[in-house]
Design an enzyme around this catalytic site. Sequence first.
Site, PDB file in Angstrom:
ATOM      1  N   ASP A 146       0.976  -1.106   0.048  1.00  0.00           N
ATOM      2  CA  ASP A 146      -0.073   0.077  -0.105  1.00  0.00           C
ATOM      3  C   ASP A 146       0.684   1.283  -0.213  1.00  0.00           C
ATOM      4  O   ASP A 146       2.009   1.452   0.548  1.00  0.00           O
ATOM      5  CB  ASP A 146      -0.757  -0.029   1.181  1.00  0.00           C
ATOM      6  CG  ASP A 146      -1.987  -0.936   1.229  1.00  0.00           C
ATOM      7  OD1 ASP A 146      -2.160  -1.559   0.249  1.00  0.00           O
ATOM      8  OD2 ASP A 146      -2.462  -1.197   2.142  1.00  0.00           O
ATOM      9  N   ARG A 147       0.510   2.162  -0.409  1.00  0.00           N
ATOM     10  CA  ARG A 147       0.979   3.353  -0.649  1.00  0.00           C
ATOM     11  C   ARG A 147       1.472   3.962   0.739  1.00  0.00           C
ATOM     12  O   ARG A 147       2.614   4.500   0.926  1.00  0.00           O
ATOM     13  CB  ARG A 147       0.215   4.691  -1.510  1.00  0.00           C
ATOM     14  CG  ARG A 147       0.965   5.833  -1.552  1.00  0.00           C
ATOM     15  CD  ARG A 147       0.086   6.817  -2.298  1.00  0.00           C
ATOM     16  NE  ARG A 147      -0.928   7.342  -1.421  1.00  0.00           N
ATOM     17  CZ  ARG A 147      -0.958   8.428  -0.549  1.00  0.00           C
ATOM     18  NH1 ARG A 147       0.004   9.193  -0.474  1.00  0.00           N
ATOM     19  NH2 ARG A 147      -2.350   8.741   0.109  1.00  0.00           N
TER      20      ARG A 147
END
Length: 317
Positions: free
Chosen positions: A146-147
Amino acid sequence: MRRRTPPPPAPLPQRDGVDPVRVRLPSGGAWGTVREHLVARLTGAGPGMVEAMFDAGQVVGADGRAVAPDASYEPGMYVWFHRDPPAEVPVPFPVEVVHRDEHIVVADKPHFLATTPRGTHVAQTALARLRHELGIPTLTAAHRLDRLTAGLVLFTVRPEERGAYQTLFRDRAVRKEYEAVAPYDPSLALPLTVRSRILKERGVPAAREVEGEPNAVTRVESAGHRDGLGRYRLLPETGQTHQLRVHLSALGVPILGDPLYPRVTPPVPAGDFRRPLQLLARRLEFTDPVTGVEHAFTSGRTLRAWASPREWTAGTP
C-alpha cells in the site's frame, strides 16, 4: 486452448521511469479513425488534448511512426503515447536499496510512496524512481505494498523471470513479517491467529469483513508495550487488500495513523507527511526461484510512534 499473441514491444522509450501508454483497438464500435476512438476513450484527457497529441506526432504505431489524425480504425491495432503526468507533490523520502543483483532488486520503500504508477501517482512511485535512479528500464514489481505502508518490496530485473518471482507470492512461498504500532489492550490475549473473509469493492476506499469462508489469515504477536502503546508483530498467511489494517482494527487496536480503519477520515492536505500509517513490512524471506539462494532481508526503517513517541504526538515531520 489458443494462446494469446503477446503485444509488440513499445516503440517509445520510458519517460522518467514511466512506460508509455499502450492501447489496443478493440473489435466492434463505430469509430472511423484511430483519433475518434482515443477521443472517446480518453475522456479525462481534457478538451483538445488528443487532437494536440496527433498534431504533434506523439501517437505512434508498432513501427514507431506517428499515426496520422485521419488514420483508419483497424481492430487489433496497437498505438502508444505518453500522457502528461498529473501534478504530484514530491514525496521527500528516499527509496533505499537493500539488495541488488542481476535478477532482483529489494527496496525499502518509505511511507506515502506508491509502489507502481496508478491513478494520480505516476512519477512519485517506487518503480519509476528506481528505474530512473538505477538505470534499469526493465525493472518491474513482483508484488505491491500500500502507498501508506513502508518497508520491503521485491522488484525483478529481467522480464522473462518476473513470473517466477510472482509465483512465490501467489503460492505463499514468501515469509513476510510486518510491524505495527497501535493502542495496547491488556485484555487481548496474544499470540493469536485471526481468520476472516475480507471484501474490497472497487471504488470503495475501505475493505470490510463479511460472512463466509475465510480468505484472510494473520498471526498477531506482541513485540512489547509501553505508555499505552503496543508494538505488534504481524505474520500474514494471505495477502488480501488492507488485511493487516482490517484485522487489527477488528481486534480493537487500529493501527496509528490509519485514515480508513476503524472509520474513514477526511483526506489530509497534499504534502502533509506528519502522521504516516504505523505499519512496516519488516522482513522478507524466500528461496530464489532462479538461483536457489536462500534470501532474508530486513528493513532499516523504524516506526516513529514507537521510536520517537514525542515527535509522533507533536506531529513533527
